[in-house]
Design an enzyme around this catalytic site. Structure first.
Site, PDB file in Angstrom:
ATOM      1  N   LYS A  11      -9.345   5.406 -19.177  1.00 54.18           N
ATOM      2  CA  LYS A  11      -9.699   5.851 -20.520  1.00 54.18           C
ATOM      3  C   LYS A  11      -8.498   5.730 -21.463  1.00 54.18           C
ATOM      4  O   LYS A  11      -7.967   4.659 -21.642  1.00 54.18           O
ATOM      5  CB  LYS A  11     -10.255   7.276 -20.430  1.00 54.18           C
ATOM      6  CG  LYS A  11     -11.342   7.429 -19.348  1.00 54.18           C
ATOM      7  CD  LYS A  11     -12.536   6.558 -19.649  1.00 54.18           C
ATOM      8  CE  LYS A  11     -13.650   6.525 -18.634  1.00 54.18           C
ATOM      9  NZ  LYS A  11     -13.470   6.750 -17.253  1.00 54.18           N
ATOM     10  N   TYR A  32     -17.573  15.307 -15.726  1.00 57.32           N
ATOM     11  CA  TYR A  32     -18.096  13.937 -15.673  1.00 57.32           C
ATOM     12  C   TYR A  32     -19.118  13.848 -14.534  1.00 57.32           C
ATOM     13  O   TYR A  32     -18.872  14.363 -13.431  1.00 57.32           O
ATOM     14  CB  TYR A  32     -16.933  12.963 -15.467  1.00 57.32           C
ATOM     15  CG  TYR A  32     -17.367  11.573 -15.086  1.00 57.32           C
ATOM     16  CD1 TYR A  32     -18.299  10.868 -15.856  1.00 57.32           C
ATOM     17  CD2 TYR A  32     -16.867  10.948 -13.944  1.00 57.32           C
ATOM     18  CE1 TYR A  32     -18.717   9.598 -15.498  1.00 57.32           C
ATOM     19  CE2 TYR A  32     -17.275   9.677 -13.587  1.00 57.32           C
ATOM     20  CZ  TYR A  32     -18.201   9.006 -14.368  1.00 57.32           C
ATOM     21  OH  TYR A  32     -18.613   7.750 -14.005  1.00 57.32           O
ATOM     22  N   ARG A  77       0.855  -1.198   0.000  1.00 60.51           N
ATOM     23  CA  ARG A  77       0.000   0.000   0.000  1.00 60.51           C
ATOM     24  C   ARG A  77       0.887   1.243   0.000  1.00 60.51           C
ATOM     25  O   ARG A  77       0.616   2.233  -0.684  1.00 60.51           O
ATOM     26  CB  ARG A  77      -0.958  -0.004   1.192  1.00 60.51           C
ATOM     27  CG  ARG A  77      -1.714   1.311   1.355  1.00 60.51           C
ATOM     28  CD  ARG A  77      -2.968   1.219   2.227  1.00 60.51           C
ATOM     29  NE  ARG A  77      -2.884   0.349   3.366  1.00 60.51           N
ATOM     30  CZ  ARG A  77      -2.200   0.612   4.494  1.00 60.51           C
ATOM     31  NH1 ARG A  77      -1.527   1.740   4.634  1.00 60.51           N
ATOM     32  NH2 ARG A  77      -2.178  -0.266   5.466  1.00 60.51           N
TER      33      ARG A  77
HETATM   34  O1  P1T Z   1     -14.282   5.892 -13.928  1.00 61.73           O
HETATM   35  P1  P1T Z   1     -13.077   6.434 -13.208  1.00 61.73           P
HETATM   36  O2  P1T Z   1     -11.785   5.793 -13.573  1.00 61.73           O
HETATM   37  O3  P1T Z   1     -13.278   6.525 -11.726  1.00 61.73           O
HETATM   38  O4  P1T Z   1     -12.878   7.949 -13.736  1.00 61.73           O
HETATM   39  C1  P1T Z   1     -13.767   8.984 -13.438  1.00 61.73           C
HETATM   40  C2  P1T Z   1     -13.655  10.070 -14.481  1.00 61.73           C
HETATM   41  C3  P1T Z   1     -12.901  11.187 -14.209  1.00 61.73           C
HETATM   42  N1  P1T Z   1     -12.760  12.189 -15.106  1.00 61.73           N
HETATM   43  C4  P1T Z   1     -13.328  12.105 -16.318  1.00 61.73           C
HETATM   44  C5  P1T Z   1     -13.148  13.234 -17.294  1.00 61.73           C
HETATM   45  C6  P1T Z   1     -14.076  10.995 -16.680  1.00 61.73           C
HETATM   46  O5  P1T Z   1     -14.624  10.948 -17.908  1.00 61.73           O
HETATM   47  C7  P1T Z   1     -14.259   9.935 -15.738  1.00 61.73           C
HETATM   48  C8  P1T Z   1     -15.081   8.724 -16.042  1.00 61.73           C
HETATM   49  N2  P1T Z   1     -15.933   8.882 -17.139  1.00 61.73           N
HETATM   50  C9  P1T Z   1     -16.773   7.930 -17.627  1.00 61.73           C
HETATM   51  C10 P1T Z   1     -16.892   6.705 -17.101  1.00 61.73           C
HETATM   52  C11 P1T Z   1     -17.557   8.337 -18.821  1.00 61.73           C
HETATM   53  O6  P1T Z   1     -18.126   7.482 -19.522  1.00 61.73           O
HETATM   54  O7  P1T Z   1     -17.615   9.537 -19.091  1.00 61.73           O
END
Ligand code: P1T
Length: 384
Positions: A197, A100, A48
């Site tokens: 992403k 988001y 961790r």
């Molecule tokens: O899903 P996660 O890895 O926790 O990420 C969150 C997040 C943060 N910032 C942006 C710009 C994002 O697009 C996302 C997650 N977005 C999606 C799951 C979506 O479909 O837009």
């Protein structure tokens, strides 16, 4: 080491392993590490706190954004949460109004209960920016391009305003990636990514990352990562690090195809309006052309018709998979109002323009002619 982003992506944190010379370093899955006497070890004591596979990956993450420090988290939202945990009750965050939906939900439904105040404003409008800064504003928080409306925010301007008031600027660079935009170089203090992403790029890891050059912030973030524990697991670090090696070539392909798709949709009779920073019709096209080195692979558009037209269209694509998320090699399609941004209050969605006819595309790296054919046949089915 070379300075180009492809060279960095392929080599940073990837020196051959000293034990046997593995060109691809082994994955260190161990949760704990042997100590020769209490407190004496080879640099890692518990995964961790730190792990060799994560450390290599974090070296690469930092290098990609021209940062000195990077921290890998178990999701993009965990990374965002860690940044806001540097604040205390009474502090304020001024956030771009289009973010988001999960970021909005985290801010408004969880962190707000810890007496942190969030204000939302259209940060493309510089007067709104100034009006919404308060005496306790600690962070300006910007997504750019924004999710899902693809607004482009002037980061150098934000950085100037932030610096003049000793406010920190945090930028979610998930949509642009460091291939097309480097917020730290433009004056931001912190960059955050949903690694889920484009960085990972293969839709098989949930991950987040925070990068900074600020030593004090880095110390706090490292402590939060260790003490709160939302770390990225070694195998996921390995996968994301592997995905990053092809980031630059993937991004070039995403953006070339997205531009072709955007132009095609813009002249389609069934489409009301296309939102893509690469199109001259985009309100911040000029800014995007200077601030970014490419326009990425995300675009949204308003289909002519109503919710039912949108639903028929969304259920009719064959290559574009109807699913949340973005940034993978495969093309995805989604309906922000019912999916990624359903957590926003209906009035806010309406005011922003996240209407029932808004559709978001993540353009993948398939052959673009196939993608266009797919969109055309689905538009036809939706009677456009
Ligand atoms: O899903 P996660 O890895 O926790 O990420 C969150 C997040 C943060 N910032 C942006 C710009 C994002 O697009 C996302 C997650 N977005 C999606 C799951 C979506 O479909 O837009």
């Amino acid at each position: 080491m070379g300075k180009g982003i492809s060279t960095t992506a392929v080599h940073s944190g990837q020196d051959p392993d000293p034990s046997f010379g593995d060109v691809i370093p082994p994955i260190h899955l161990s949760s704990t590490f042997a100590q020769s006497s209490p407190g004496e070890h080879k640099g890692f004591d518990y995964s961790r706190a730190g792990n060799p596979t994560r450390a290599r990956y974090e070296t690469c993450l930092a290098a990609l954004e021209n940062g000195r420090y990077a921290f890998a988290f178990s999701s993009g939202l965990a990374a965002i949460d860690a940044i806001v945990r540097t604040l205390k009750p009474g502090d304020q965050v001024l956030c771009s109004d289009d973010v988001y939906g999960g970021t909005f939900r985290l801010f408004e439904r969880i962190l707000k209960n810890q007496q942190i105040e969030f204000r939302f404003a259209d940060l493309t409008d510089h007067s709104q920016l100034e009006q919404n800064l308060g005496a306790n504003t600690r962070y300006i928080w910007a997504e750019t391009p924004t999710n899902p409306l693809l607004k482009v925010i002037d980061l150098a301007h934000l950085a100037k305003i932030a610096r003049s008031r000793s406010i920190k600027l945090a930028v979610d660079n998930t949509f642009a990636t460091p291939v097309f935009q480097k917020p730290l170089d433009l004056g931001a203090d912190i960059v955050v990514h949903s690694v889920t992403k484009y960085l990972n790029g293969h839709s098989d890891v949930i991950g987040g990352a925070v990068m900074t050059n600020d030593e004090d912030l880095a110390e706090q973030l490292q402590f939060i990562q260790f003490a709160a524990g939302a770390v990225q697991a070694p195998f996921d670090c390995y996968l994301a690090h592997r995905g990053i090696k092809t980031l630059a070539i993937r991004m070039k392909c995403h953006q070339t195809s997205a531009m072709i798709v955007a132009r095609h949709l813009e002249q389609h009779k069934g489409v009301e309006r296309v939102l893509y920073p690469g199109l001259p019709s985009h309100p911040q096209h000029k800014l995007a052309s200077t601030q970014m080195q490419g326009f990425s692979g995300m675009l949204s558009f308003y289909i002519k018709g109503d919710l039912q037209t949108a639903k028929t269209f969304l259920s009719s694509t064959r290559l574009f998979c109807l699913a949340e998320s973005l940034g993978g090699v495969e093309s995805l399609i989604e309906h922000p109002a019912l999916m990624t941004h359903a957590s926003l209050p209906a009035e806010m969605r309406e005011k922003l323009g996240i209407q029932d006819t808004l559709i978001r595309l993540s353009v993948g790296i398939e052959d673009v002619e196939d993608l266009i054919e797919d969109l055309d046949q689905a538009l036809e089915k939706a009677n456009c």
